[in-house]
Design a protein around this motif. Structure first.
Motif, PDB file in Angstrom:
ATOM      1  N   LEU A  64     -77.726  32.031  23.209  1.00  0.00           N
ATOM      2  CA  LEU A  64     -76.581  32.420  22.325  1.00  0.00           C
ATOM      3  C   LEU A  64     -75.127  32.677  22.680  1.00  0.00           C
ATOM      4  CD1 LEU A  64     -78.749  34.494  20.760  1.00  0.00           C
ATOM      5  CD2 LEU A  64     -78.421  32.044  20.044  1.00  0.00           C
ATOM      6  N   LYS A  65     -74.961  33.335  24.092  1.00  0.00           N
ATOM      7  CA  LYS A  65     -73.595  33.126  24.920  1.00  0.00           C
ATOM      8  C   LYS A  65     -72.379  31.616  24.144  1.00  0.00           C
ATOM      9  CE  LYS A  65     -70.514  34.910  28.491  1.00  0.00           C
ATOM     10  NZ  LYS A  65     -71.316  36.003  29.408  1.00  0.00           N
ATOM     11  N   SER A  66     -73.488  30.554  25.056  1.00  0.00           N
ATOM     12  CA  SER A  66     -73.676  29.201  25.969  1.00  0.00           C
ATOM     13  C   SER A  66     -72.852  29.222  24.240  1.00  0.00           C
ATOM     14  CB  SER A  66     -74.194  28.724  26.479  1.00  0.00           C
ATOM     15  OG  SER A  66     -74.420  29.216  27.606  1.00  0.00           O
ATOM     16  N   MET A  67     -73.804  29.384  23.262  1.00  0.00           N
ATOM     17  CA  MET A  67     -73.393  28.279  21.485  1.00  0.00           C
ATOM     18  C   MET A  67     -72.456  28.590  21.271  1.00  0.00           C
ATOM     19  SD  MET A  67     -74.918  26.113  20.467  1.00  0.00           S
ATOM     20  CE  MET A  67     -74.672  25.094  18.595  1.00  0.00           C
ATOM     21  N   ILE A  68     -71.846  29.809  21.706  1.00  0.00           N
ATOM     22  CA  ILE A  68     -71.134  30.510  20.448  1.00  0.00           C
ATOM     23  C   ILE A  68     -69.867  29.960  21.137  1.00  0.00           C
ATOM     24  CG2 ILE A  68     -69.254  32.428  20.512  1.00  0.00           C
ATOM     25  CD1 ILE A  68     -72.012  33.953  20.038  1.00  0.00           C
ATOM     26  N   GLU A  69     -69.642  29.978  22.795  1.00  0.00           N
ATOM     27  CA  GLU A  69     -68.456  29.491  23.728  1.00  0.00           C
ATOM     28  C   GLU A  69     -68.819  27.040  23.148  1.00  0.00           C
ATOM     29  OE1 GLU A  69     -64.907  28.315  25.362  1.00  0.00           O
ATOM     30  OE2 GLU A  69     -65.962  29.847  25.078  1.00  0.00           O
ATOM     31  N   LEU A  70     -69.242  27.375  22.962  1.00  0.00           N
ATOM     32  CA  LEU A  70     -69.452  25.540  22.493  1.00  0.00           C
ATOM     33  C   LEU A  70     -69.486  25.549  21.181  1.00  0.00           C
ATOM     34  CD1 LEU A  70     -70.527  22.488  22.727  1.00  0.00           C
ATOM     35  CD2 LEU A  70     -72.728  23.163  22.021  1.00  0.00           C
ATOM     36  N   GLY A  71     -69.346  26.311  20.323  1.00  0.00           N
ATOM     37  CA  GLY A  71     -69.447  26.288  18.899  1.00  0.00           C
ATOM     38  C   GLY A  71     -68.374  26.665  18.531  1.00  0.00           C
ATOM     39  N   LYS A  72     -67.043  26.983  19.233  1.00  0.00           N
ATOM     40  CA  LYS A  72     -65.397  27.164  19.377  1.00  0.00           C
ATOM     41  C   LYS A  72     -65.164  25.802  19.727  1.00  0.00           C
ATOM     42  CE  LYS A  72     -65.508  31.178  20.674  1.00  0.00           C
ATOM     43  NZ  LYS A  72     -65.356  32.908  21.419  1.00  0.00           N
ATOM     44  N   VAL A  73     -65.651  25.549  21.101  1.00  0.00           N
ATOM     45  CA  VAL A  73     -65.025  23.891  20.768  1.00  0.00           C
ATOM     46  C   VAL A  73     -65.604  22.939  20.353  1.00  0.00           C
ATOM     47  CG1 VAL A  73     -65.551  21.639  22.766  1.00  0.00           C
ATOM     48  CG2 VAL A  73     -65.006  24.106  23.427  1.00  0.00           C
ATOM     49  N   LEU A  74     -66.849  22.689  19.749  1.00  0.00           N
ATOM     50  CA  LEU A  74     -66.717  21.876  18.577  1.00  0.00           C
ATOM     51  C   LEU A  74     -66.035  21.989  17.464  1.00  0.00           C
ATOM     52  CD1 LEU A  74     -71.185  22.072  18.671  1.00  0.00           C
ATOM     53  CD2 LEU A  74     -69.014  20.021  19.578  1.00  0.00           C
ATOM     54  N   ASP A  75     -65.723  23.167  17.106  1.00  0.00           N
ATOM     55  CA  ASP A  75     -64.898  23.645  15.759  1.00  0.00           C
ATOM     56  C   ASP A  75     -63.341  22.440  16.445  1.00  0.00           C
ATOM     57  OD1 ASP A  75     -64.063  24.158  13.413  1.00  0.00           O
ATOM     58  OD2 ASP A  75     -62.858  25.841  14.257  1.00  0.00           O
ATOM     59  N   HIS A  76     -62.568  23.173  17.214  1.00  0.00           N
ATOM     60  CA  HIS A  76     -62.289  22.059  17.770  1.00  0.00           C
ATOM     61  C   HIS A  76     -61.846  20.882  18.042  1.00  0.00           C
ATOM     62  CE1 HIS A  76     -57.821  21.881  20.271  1.00  0.00           C
ATOM     63  NE2 HIS A  76     -57.941  21.366  19.350  1.00  0.00           N
ATOM     64  N   PHE A  77     -63.008  20.023  17.919  1.00  0.00           N
ATOM     65  CA  PHE A  77     -63.006  18.468  18.244  1.00  0.00           C
ATOM     66  C   PHE A  77     -63.141  18.170  16.631  1.00  0.00           C
ATOM     67  CE2 PHE A  77     -65.912  14.914  18.358  1.00  0.00           C
ATOM     68  CZ  PHE A  77     -64.953  14.424  19.399  1.00  0.00           C
ATOM     69  N   SER A  78     -63.644  18.952  16.175  1.00  0.00           N
ATOM     70  CA  SER A  78     -63.816  18.394  14.744  1.00  0.00           C
ATOM     71  C   SER A  78     -62.808  18.465  13.886  1.00  0.00           C
ATOM     72  CB  SER A  78     -65.206  19.827  13.973  1.00  0.00           C
ATOM     73  OG  SER A  78     -64.653  20.582  13.570  1.00  0.00           O
ATOM     74  N   ASN A  79     -61.612  19.026  14.248  1.00  0.00           N
ATOM     75  CA  ASN A  79     -60.775  18.506  13.761  1.00  0.00           C
ATOM     76  C   ASN A  79     -59.903  16.577  13.978  1.00  0.00           C
ATOM     77  OD1 ASN A  79     -59.907  21.128  12.757  1.00  0.00           O
ATOM     78  ND2 ASN A  79     -59.296  21.461  14.489  1.00  0.00           N
ATOM     79  N   PHE A  80     -60.568  16.495  15.040  1.00  0.00           N
ATOM     80  CA  PHE A  80     -60.359  15.314  15.387  1.00  0.00           C
ATOM     81  C   PHE A  80     -61.656  13.925  14.883  1.00  0.00           C
ATOM     82  CE2 PHE A  80     -58.562  17.809  18.509  1.00  0.00           C
ATOM     83  CZ  PHE A  80     -57.596  17.652  17.389  1.00  0.00           C
ATOM     84  N   SER A  81     -62.734  13.836  14.749  1.00  0.00           N
ATOM     85  CA  SER A  81     -63.963  13.678  15.140  1.00  0.00           C
ATOM     86  C   SER A  81     -65.431  14.281  14.292  1.00  0.00           C
ATOM     87  CB  SER A  81     -64.698  13.145  16.412  1.00  0.00           C
ATOM     88  OG  SER A  81     -64.056  12.840  16.724  1.00  0.00           O
ATOM     89  N   LYS A  82     -65.974  13.409  13.696  1.00  0.00           N
ATOM     90  CA  LYS A  82     -67.085  14.178  13.298  1.00  0.00           C
ATOM     91  C   LYS A  82     -68.496  14.185  13.994  1.00  0.00           C
ATOM     92  CE  LYS A  82     -65.770  12.650   9.064  1.00  0.00           C
ATOM     93  NZ  LYS A  82     -64.754  13.360   7.612  1.00  0.00           N
ATOM     94  N   VAL A  83     -68.293  15.705  13.526  1.00  0.00           N
ATOM     95  CA  VAL A  83     -69.735  16.306  14.399  1.00  0.00           C
ATOM     96  C   VAL A  83     -70.690  17.171  13.521  1.00  0.00           C
ATOM     97  CG1 VAL A  83     -70.088  18.636  16.103  1.00  0.00           C
ATOM     98  CG2 VAL A  83     -67.580  17.695  16.408  1.00  0.00           C
ATOM     99  N   ILE A  84     -71.957  16.178  14.638  1.00  0.00           N
ATOM    100  CA  ILE A  84     -73.184  16.743  13.646  1.00  0.00           C
ATOM    101  C   ILE A  84     -74.331  17.336  15.000  1.00  0.00           C
ATOM    102  CG2 ILE A  84     -75.407  15.673  12.533  1.00  0.00           C
ATOM    103  CD1 ILE A  84     -73.162  13.434  11.737  1.00  0.00           C
ATOM    104  N   TRP A  85     -74.561  18.501  14.433  1.00  0.00           N
ATOM    105  CA  TRP A  85     -75.542  19.246  14.756  1.00  0.00           C
ATOM    106  C   TRP A  85     -76.700  18.748  14.320  1.00  0.00           C
ATOM    107  CZ3 TRP A  85     -75.402  21.795  19.315  1.00  0.00           C
ATOM    108  CH2 TRP A  85     -76.780  22.491  19.684  1.00  0.00           C
ATOM    109  N   LEU A  86     -77.975  18.589  15.084  1.00  0.00           N
ATOM    110  CA  LEU A  86     -79.249  18.018  15.114  1.00  0.00           C
ATOM    111  C   LEU A  86     -80.464  18.969  15.058  1.00  0.00           C
ATOM    112  CD1 LEU A  86     -79.149  14.788  16.329  1.00  0.00           C
ATOM    113  CD2 LEU A  86     -78.879  14.796  14.298  1.00  0.00           C
ATOM    114  N   ASN A  87     -80.931  19.626  14.159  1.00  0.00           N
ATOM    115  CA  ASN A  87     -81.924  21.195  13.994  1.00  0.00           C
ATOM    116  C   ASN A  87     -82.544  20.043  15.270  1.00  0.00           C
ATOM    117  OD1 ASN A  87     -80.821  23.016  13.278  1.00  0.00           O
ATOM    118  ND2 ASN A  87     -81.855  23.523  10.925  1.00  0.00           N
ATOM    119  N   GLN A  88     -83.915  21.587  15.556  1.00  0.00           N
ATOM    120  CA  GLN A  88     -84.517  21.182  16.662  1.00  0.00           C
ATOM    121  C   GLN A  88     -86.227  20.839  15.530  1.00  0.00           C
ATOM    122  OE1 GLN A  88     -85.070  20.420  19.999  1.00  0.00           O
ATOM    123  NE2 GLN A  88     -87.786  19.781  19.416  1.00  0.00           N
ATOM    124  N   TYR A  89     -86.527  20.304  15.691  1.00  0.00           N
ATOM    125  CA  TYR A  89     -87.902  20.146  14.885  1.00  0.00           C
ATOM    126  C   TYR A  89     -89.027  20.682  14.935  1.00  0.00           C
ATOM    127  CZ  TYR A  89     -85.804  14.999  14.033  1.00  0.00           C
ATOM    128  OH  TYR A  89     -84.352  14.297  13.615  1.00  0.00           O
TER     129      TYR A  89
END
Length: 195
Positions: A64-89
């Motif tokens: 969860l801690k790593s995911m929160i950190e990654l989420g912040k980076v993805l949020d910044h990246f999503s200002n330039f590109s599309k970001v899609i998280w695929l749920n685990q089946y």
């Protein structure tokens, strides 16, 4: 694996990373900093199951801690590109003690809570039903203990109840591409009348 098509103006790069590590976060952070011509137009991510397995260092709180950190980076990246998280089946493997549907649903829910704070990161779960039925059919067919022939061997790979075979993967990929491409097509009222 990298593929570039000048005809389609498309660059595809596949990087398999089973766990959220500093390397994954740093790679996406670098994409934010580089020139847009070298930046991916969109990225698809999913990293859950390997975080659930003890012999691979399962630590839910660290995930969860790593995911929160990654989420912040993805949020910044999503200002330039599309970001899609695929749920685990989900899975229906009755023998697996570490990976089971309830646990997967908990991870998916927590990821949704984390990524919902990042408004430009899409969470994609449109093929969950397809995956659930696929793994259910694997369980049914294994219970029947039948010989399934060449089609079954090539397209319905039931080696485990987490990874689905080529038939379901192909359909899930098509659903994902339709979802991505259809969002780019604008249909006017005149177009609707001509359908």
């Amino acid at each position: 694996m990298d593929f570039t098509s000048s005809l389609l103006r498309l660059r595809v790069s596949f990087k398999w990373r089973p766990r959220i590590t500093k390397n994954v976060t740093d790679t996406i952070r670098k994409w934010v900093e580089i020139h847009q011509s070298n930046r991916p137009h969109w990225i698809l991510l999913n990293m859950e199951v390997h975080h659930m397995v003890k012999y691979k260092g399962a630590d839910y709180n660290q995930y969860l801690k790593s995911m929160i950190e990654l989420g912040k980076v993805l949020d910044h990246f999503s200002n330039f590109s599309k970001v899609i998280w695929l749920n685990q089946y989900p899975t229906i493997d009755p023998a697996h003690q570490e990976i089971f549907s309830e646990k997967i649903h908990r991870y998916n829910k927590d990821i949704r809570n984390i990524l919902n704070n990042q408004s430009n990161v899409r969470i994609w779960d449109s093929s969950n039903s397809l995956a659930e039925e696929y793994v259910r059919s694997c369980a049914v067919n294994f219970q029947r203990d039948e010989v399934h022939g060449e089609y079954f061997a090539k397209y319905v790979t039931c080696k485990d109840f987490i990874h689905f075979g080529n038939a379901a993967l192909s359909q899930a990929t098509q659903i994902l591409f339709n979802d991505i491409c259809n969002s780019k097509i604008e249909i006017t009222s005149d177009d609707r009348e001509n359908l």
